[in-house]
Design an enzyme around this catalytic site. Structure first.
Site, mmCIF file in Angstrom:
data_model
loop_
_atom_site.group_PDB
_atom_site.id
_atom_site.type_symbol
_atom_site.label_atom_id
_atom_site.label_comp_id
_atom_site.label_asym_id
_atom_site.label_seq_id
_atom_site.Cartn_x
_atom_site.Cartn_y
_atom_site.Cartn_z
ATOM 1 N N GLY A 1 0.853 -1.185 0.000
ATOM 2 C CA GLY A 1 0.000 0.000 0.000
ATOM 3 C C GLY A 1 0.883 1.226 0.000
ATOM 4 C CD GLU A 2 2.605 5.796 -0.411
ATOM 5 O OE1 GLU A 2 2.766 5.212 -1.495
ATOM 6 O OE2 GLU A 2 3.554 6.315 0.215
ATOM 7 C CB SER A 3 4.958 3.088 4.073
ATOM 8 O OG SER A 3 5.826 3.907 3.345
ATOM 9 C CB CYS B 1 5.277 -3.868 -1.217
ATOM 10 S SG CYS B 1 5.858 -2.539 -2.274
ATOM 11 N NE ARG C 1 8.296 5.201 1.410
ATOM 12 C CZ ARG C 1 7.675 6.371 1.265
ATOM 13 N NH1 ARG C 1 8.067 7.421 1.940
ATOM 14 N NH2 ARG C 1 6.659 6.482 0.440
ATOM 15 C CB ILE D 1 3.721 -2.316 -7.306
ATOM 16 C CG1 ILE D 1 3.252 -3.562 -8.086
ATOM 17 C CG2 ILE D 1 2.840 -1.108 -7.633
ATOM 18 C CD1 ILE D 1 1.889 -4.094 -7.670
ATOM 19 N NE ARG D 2 3.138 3.378 -6.432
ATOM 20 C CZ ARG D 2 2.714 3.403 -5.187
ATOM 21 N NH1 ARG D 2 3.340 4.096 -4.282
ATOM 22 N NH2 ARG D 2 1.635 2.754 -4.835
ATOM 23 C CG HIS E 1 3.083 -6.474 -4.470
ATOM 24 N ND1 HIS E 1 2.245 -5.992 -3.497
ATOM 25 C CD2 HIS E 1 3.914 -5.460 -4.784
ATOM 26 C CE1 HIS E 1 2.551 -4.730 -3.226
ATOM 27 N NE2 HIS E 1 3.558 -4.387 -4.003
ATOM 28 C CD GLU F 1 0.390 -8.959 -2.574
ATOM 29 O OE1 GLU F 1 1.409 -9.658 -2.427
ATOM 30 O OE2 GLU F 1 0.424 -7.711 -2.617
HETATM 31 N N1 GLN Z 1 6.049 2.957 -2.484
HETATM 32 C C1 GLN Z 1 5.230 2.563 -1.369
HETATM 33 C C2 GLN Z 1 5.776 3.131 -0.063
HETATM 34 O O1 GLN Z 1 6.877 3.568 -0.016
HETATM 35 C C3 GLN Z 1 5.120 1.050 -1.253
HETATM 36 C C4 GLN Z 1 4.432 0.524 -2.485
HETATM 37 C C5 GLN Z 1 3.701 -0.777 -2.308
HETATM 38 O O2 GLN Z 1 3.462 -1.266 -1.191
HETATM 39 N N2 GLN Z 1 3.261 -1.319 -3.407
HETATM 40 O O3 GLN Z 1 5.090 3.144 0.904
#
Ligand code: GLN
Length: 205
Positions: free
Chosen positions: A61-63, A96, A123, A152-153, A188, A190
């Protein structure tokens, strides 16, 4: 005759309940994977949802969003409870963003974290990927063939402490690591059609 408890890794998947932190990110995909393997899952959104789980997933997700969430009273409560459970040995797997939450150190950042695992993460280490990239990963603990690594990122693990077992790496850094009850993957598993990392994690319970 005394009953000898089954070694935990021999416990059938059906006797295990996996909590999946559902505050933010791609938790549904994890739920589907574990269910397909016969395990029970539990949506974790409040501290009391942490009762009666055998393991916990910290999804992608997005930390930074989670770090902001953590400042609210209710969220602070759940993160403190998760940290205590991690210290007590509850199996936890961060994918992630989840691996960023687990890390003790985040390069160049003071954002909130659980800080349970003796790793440093960088990150968005692959640049601002808009779309996912897939790289075959050699993961000896999973056998052959290579595992389809979807990034993914993604962060990279740039340091692993002495108690940390490195399970997979790419040229630039570590992508999967384990420290006792804690598992981190920056990719990922999943979202791919391969359940071996989920099965590996079930084996940690
Ligand atoms: N780029 C996101 C972060 O730094 C992590 C991306 C992800 O969980 N797919 O939080």
């Amino acid at each position: 005759m005394t009953d000898i408890p089954a070694r935990s890794k021999d416990r059938p998947a059906g006797s295990k309940t996996i909590g999946v932190l559902g505050l933010q990110g791609d938790f549904r995909e994890h739920i589907e994977k574990f269910r397909s393997l016969g395990a029970h899952t539990k949506d974790v959104r409040r501290a009391r949802d942490l009762e009666q789980i055998d393991a916990l997933i910290l999804p992608g997700g997005e930390s930074t969003a989670v770090a902001i969430l953590e400042k609210s009273e209710a969220a602070k409560h759940i993160f403190e409870a998760i940290k205590t459970l991690g210290e007590e040995g509850l199996p936890m797997w961060g994918t992630c963003m989840g691996s960023i939450l687990l890390a003790k150190d985040i390069e160049g950042s003071t954002q909130g974290r659980l800080g349970l695992m003796d790793i440093t993460v960088h990150r968005n280490a692959f640049g601002p990927q808009r779309f996912s990239s897939e790289t075959p990963l050699a993961i000896p603990a999973l056998g052959t063939p290579d595992f389809p690594g979807v990034f993914i990122r993604a962060p990279l693990i740039t340091r692993a402490g002495t108690g940390v077992e490195v399970l997979a790496r790419v040229e630039r850094g570590i992508v999967m690591a384990r420290e006792k009850n804690l598992l981190a993957t920056v990719f990922h598993p999943e979202v791919v059609n391969d359940t071996r990392v989920h099965e590996y994690f079930l084996g940690m319970i």
